[in-house]
Design a protein around this motif. Structure first.
Motif, PDB file in Angstrom:
ATOM      1  N   ASN A 149       0.948  -1.108  -0.330  1.00 30.73           N
ATOM      2  CA  ASN A 149       0.212  -0.394   0.011  1.00 30.73           C
ATOM      3  C   ASN A 149       0.191   1.224  -0.370  1.00 30.73           C
ATOM      4  N   ILE A 150       0.066   2.354  -1.155  1.00 34.60           N
ATOM      5  CA  ILE A 150       1.770   3.715  -0.796  1.00 34.60           C
ATOM      6  C   ILE A 150       1.892   4.080   0.423  1.00 34.60           C
ATOM      7  N   SER A 151       0.615   4.660   1.245  1.00 31.41           N
ATOM      8  CA  SER A 151       0.800   5.181   2.178  1.00 31.41           C
ATOM      9  C   SER A 151       1.372   4.673   3.199  1.00 31.41           C
ATOM     10  N   SER A 152       1.178   2.925   3.217  1.00 30.29           N
ATOM     11  CA  SER A 152       2.455   2.139   4.058  1.00 30.29           C
ATOM     12  C   SER A 152       3.879   2.831   3.422  1.00 30.29           C
ATOM     13  N   ILE A 153       4.427   2.200   2.017  1.00 31.14           N
ATOM     14  CA  ILE A 153       5.646   2.578   1.664  1.00 31.14           C
ATOM     15  C   ILE A 153       6.344   3.592   2.506  1.00 31.14           C
ATOM     16  N   VAL A 154       5.203   5.118   2.150  1.00 28.61           N
ATOM     17  CA  VAL A 154       5.928   6.555   2.863  1.00 28.61           C
ATOM     18  C   VAL A 154       6.521   6.303   3.614  1.00 28.61           C
ATOM     19  N   LYS A 155       5.124   6.089   5.182  1.00 27.63           N
ATOM     20  CA  LYS A 155       5.705   5.929   6.091  1.00 27.63           C
ATOM     21  C   LYS A 155       7.125   5.258   6.532  1.00 27.63           C
ATOM     22  N   LYS A 156       6.437   3.847   6.258  1.00 30.29           N
ATOM     23  CA  LYS A 156       8.545   3.133   6.138  1.00 30.29           C
ATOM     24  C   LYS A 156       9.625   3.668   5.365  1.00 30.29           C
ATOM     25  N   ASP A 157       9.605   4.224   4.632  1.00 32.91           N
ATOM     26  CA  ASP A 157      10.398   4.221   3.922  1.00 32.91           C
ATOM     27  C   ASP A 157      10.891   5.808   3.666  1.00 32.91           C
ATOM     28  N   ILE A 158      10.172   6.452   3.599  1.00 28.41           N
ATOM     29  CA  ILE A 158      10.581   7.711   3.840  1.00 28.41           C
ATOM     30  C   ILE A 158      11.716   8.194   5.228  1.00 28.41           C
ATOM     31  N   PHE A 159      10.587   7.967   6.595  1.00 25.59           N
ATOM     32  CA  PHE A 159      10.814   8.354   7.594  1.00 25.59           C
ATOM     33  C   PHE A 159      11.536   7.331   8.569  1.00 25.59           C
ATOM     34  N   GLY A 160      11.292   6.061   8.092  1.00 25.35           N
ATOM     35  CA  GLY A 160      11.809   4.846   8.355  1.00 25.35           C
ATOM     36  C   GLY A 160      13.661   4.494   7.796  1.00 25.35           C
ATOM     37  N   GLU A 161      13.818   4.923   6.300  1.00 26.28           N
ATOM     38  CA  GLU A 161      15.088   5.738   6.254  1.00 26.28           C
ATOM     39  C   GLU A 161      15.687   7.063   6.665  1.00 26.28           C
ATOM     40  N   MET A 162      14.736   7.724   6.978  1.00 27.90           N
ATOM     41  CA  MET A 162      15.795   8.809   7.329  1.00 27.90           C
ATOM     42  C   MET A 162      16.098   8.246   9.587  1.00 27.90           C
ATOM     43  N   ALA A 163      15.064   7.468   9.571  1.00 26.65           N
ATOM     44  CA  ALA A 163      15.741   6.847  10.831  1.00 26.65           C
ATOM     45  C   ALA A 163      17.032   5.874  10.935  1.00 26.65           C
ATOM     46  N   SER A 164      16.898   5.452  10.652  1.00 31.58           N
ATOM     47  CA  SER A 164      18.142   4.284   9.903  1.00 31.58           C
ATOM     48  C   SER A 164      19.510   5.127   9.960  1.00 31.58           C
ATOM     49  N   SER A 165      18.970   6.100   8.196  1.00 27.25           N
ATOM     50  CA  SER A 165      20.816   6.317   8.287  1.00 27.25           C
ATOM     51  C   SER A 165      20.530   7.743   9.513  1.00 27.25           C
ATOM     52  N   PHE A 166      19.732   8.480  10.163  1.00 25.64           N
ATOM     53  CA  PHE A 166      21.136   9.070  11.099  1.00 25.64           C
ATOM     54  C   PHE A 166      21.642   8.436  11.887  1.00 25.64           C
ATOM     55  N   ILE A 167      21.640   7.136  11.723  1.00 26.15           N
ATOM     56  CA  ILE A 167      22.270   6.192  13.102  1.00 26.15           C
ATOM     57  C   ILE A 167      23.848   5.880  12.400  1.00 26.15           C
ATOM     58  N   PHE A 168      23.632   5.604  10.865  1.00 24.86           N
ATOM     59  CA  PHE A 168      24.577   5.373  10.442  1.00 24.86           C
ATOM     60  C   PHE A 168      25.597   6.548   9.846  1.00 24.86           C
ATOM     61  N   LEU A 169      25.264   7.706   9.380  1.00 20.21           N
ATOM     62  CA  LEU A 169      25.542   8.314   9.173  1.00 20.21           C
ATOM     63  C   LEU A 169      26.039   9.367  10.521  1.00 20.21           C
ATOM     64  N   GLY A 170      25.505   9.251  11.475  1.00 24.16           N
ATOM     65  CA  GLY A 170      26.174   9.550  12.558  1.00 24.16           C
ATOM     66  C   GLY A 170      27.708   9.102  13.410  1.00 24.16           C
ATOM     67  N   GLY A 171      27.571   7.862  12.658  1.00 19.45           N
ATOM     68  CA  GLY A 171      28.797   7.167  12.898  1.00 19.45           C
ATOM     69  C   GLY A 171      29.423   7.391  11.574  1.00 19.45           C
ATOM     70  N   VAL A 172      29.723   7.420  10.676  1.00 21.08           N
ATOM     71  CA  VAL A 172      29.952   8.275   9.901  1.00 21.08           C
ATOM     72  C   VAL A 172      30.738   9.886  10.260  1.00 21.08           C
ATOM     73  N   ALA A 173      29.386  10.763  10.704  1.00 16.68           N
ATOM     74  CA  ALA A 173      30.384  11.524  10.998  1.00 16.68           C
ATOM     75  C   ALA A 173      30.843  11.411  12.412  1.00 16.68           C
ATOM     76  N   ALA A 174      30.828  10.475  13.689  1.00 16.82           N
ATOM     77  CA  ALA A 174      31.938  10.259  14.447  1.00 16.82           C
ATOM     78  C   ALA A 174      33.790  10.080  13.623  1.00 16.82           C
TER      79      ALA A 174
END
Length: 259
Positions: A148-173
């Motif tokens: 479902n498109i609404s499910s994809i939006v929630k999981k893929d935009i905001f979920g990816e941002m949350a995951s990437s914050f952890i990963f790229l925070g490590g990259v910054a360190a």
């Protein structure tokens, strides 16, 4: 060494490093799919396999640069367009060599990721040539189910941002510690993606790497079971979340450096 020489070597190193990364990632995903593991167990194994693949890819790219005579201060080992973008933003795009390397390397990363994924899928397919069931499993390794498109939006935009914050925070360190130890920097990057996978991997679709994501979308096209529209939509939306995180972390890093 000339400026053009350094950019060329960096581009080659990024292509090879990203190719090695996707070889490791593809093998890890195939192995875990065959293992029967579920829940936190599969996330631990996948997280460890992907983290080790990333560390080896970073070290391999930097080793190619070092053995070709590139100064240690110019080493990249990005193997990821989002990390390359973070580096540019974090340094204010004020380094002519790095700016040229970013543009050239991003293209090389997309090529390397696609080559690495299909190289490993091809090897697995050949190894299971006499096993029709396994051949179908390999073809559908990156297949995407209709969502479902609404499910994809929630999981893929905001979920990816949350995951990437952890990963790229490590990259910054790693960018901070990398000035003292290249080995430590690579370890921190691997640890950060491991933590992101085991903490959020069961809840969201995770991209982390636009080049790897593109390769998996292309890989999904070989399966008749995959929903092509969902695959491309998921990639586009996770790309928004990933690049947004890279921009925010990059601006924050630049701001802290220049206070």
């Amino acid at each position: 060494m000339s400026w053009n020489h350094d950019v060329t070597i960096t581009t080659i190193a990024e292509l090879i490093g990203t190719m090695l990364l996707l070889i490791g990632v593809t093998a890890t995903i195939y192995g875990t799919k065959k293992s029967g593991l579920e829940g936190i167990k599969i996330r631990l194994v996948q997280g460890a396999g992907i983290a080790l693949s990333l560390m080896l890819a970073v070290y391999a790219a930097q080793a190619i640069e070092q053995t070709s005579g590139i100064d240690e201060k110019k080493l990249t080992g990005w193997v990821n367009p989002a990390v390359a973008l973070f580096a540019g933003i974090g340094h204010g795009f004020n380094n002519e060599f790095e700016n040229a390397a970013i543009v050239a390397s991003i293209g090389a990363q997309f090529v390397g990721a696609t080559l690495g994924l299909f190289a490993m899928m091809g090897l697995l397919y050949i190894a299971q040539m006499n096993n029709p069931e396994e051949k179908e499993t390999i073809k559908s390794l990156f297949s995407v189910e209709k969502e479902n498109i609404s499910s994809i939006v929630k999981k893929d935009i905001f979920g990816e941002m949350a995951s990437s914050f952890i990963f790229l925070g490590g990259v910054a360190a790693a960018a901070v510690f990398g000035t003292a130890s290249v080995v430590l920097a690579g370890f921190i990057v691997g640890l950060s993606i491991f933590l992101a996978i085991i903490s959020l991997g069961g809840k969201f679709n995770q991209l982390f790497n636009p080049a790897a994501g593109f390769a998996t979308v292309i890989g999904s096209l070989v399966s008749n079971k995959s929903d092509k529209k969902t695959a491309f939509l998921r990639y586009g939306l996770t790309l928004i979340g990933n690049i947004s995180a890279a921009g925010i972390i990059g601006v924050s890093y630049y701001g802290l450096k220049n206070i």
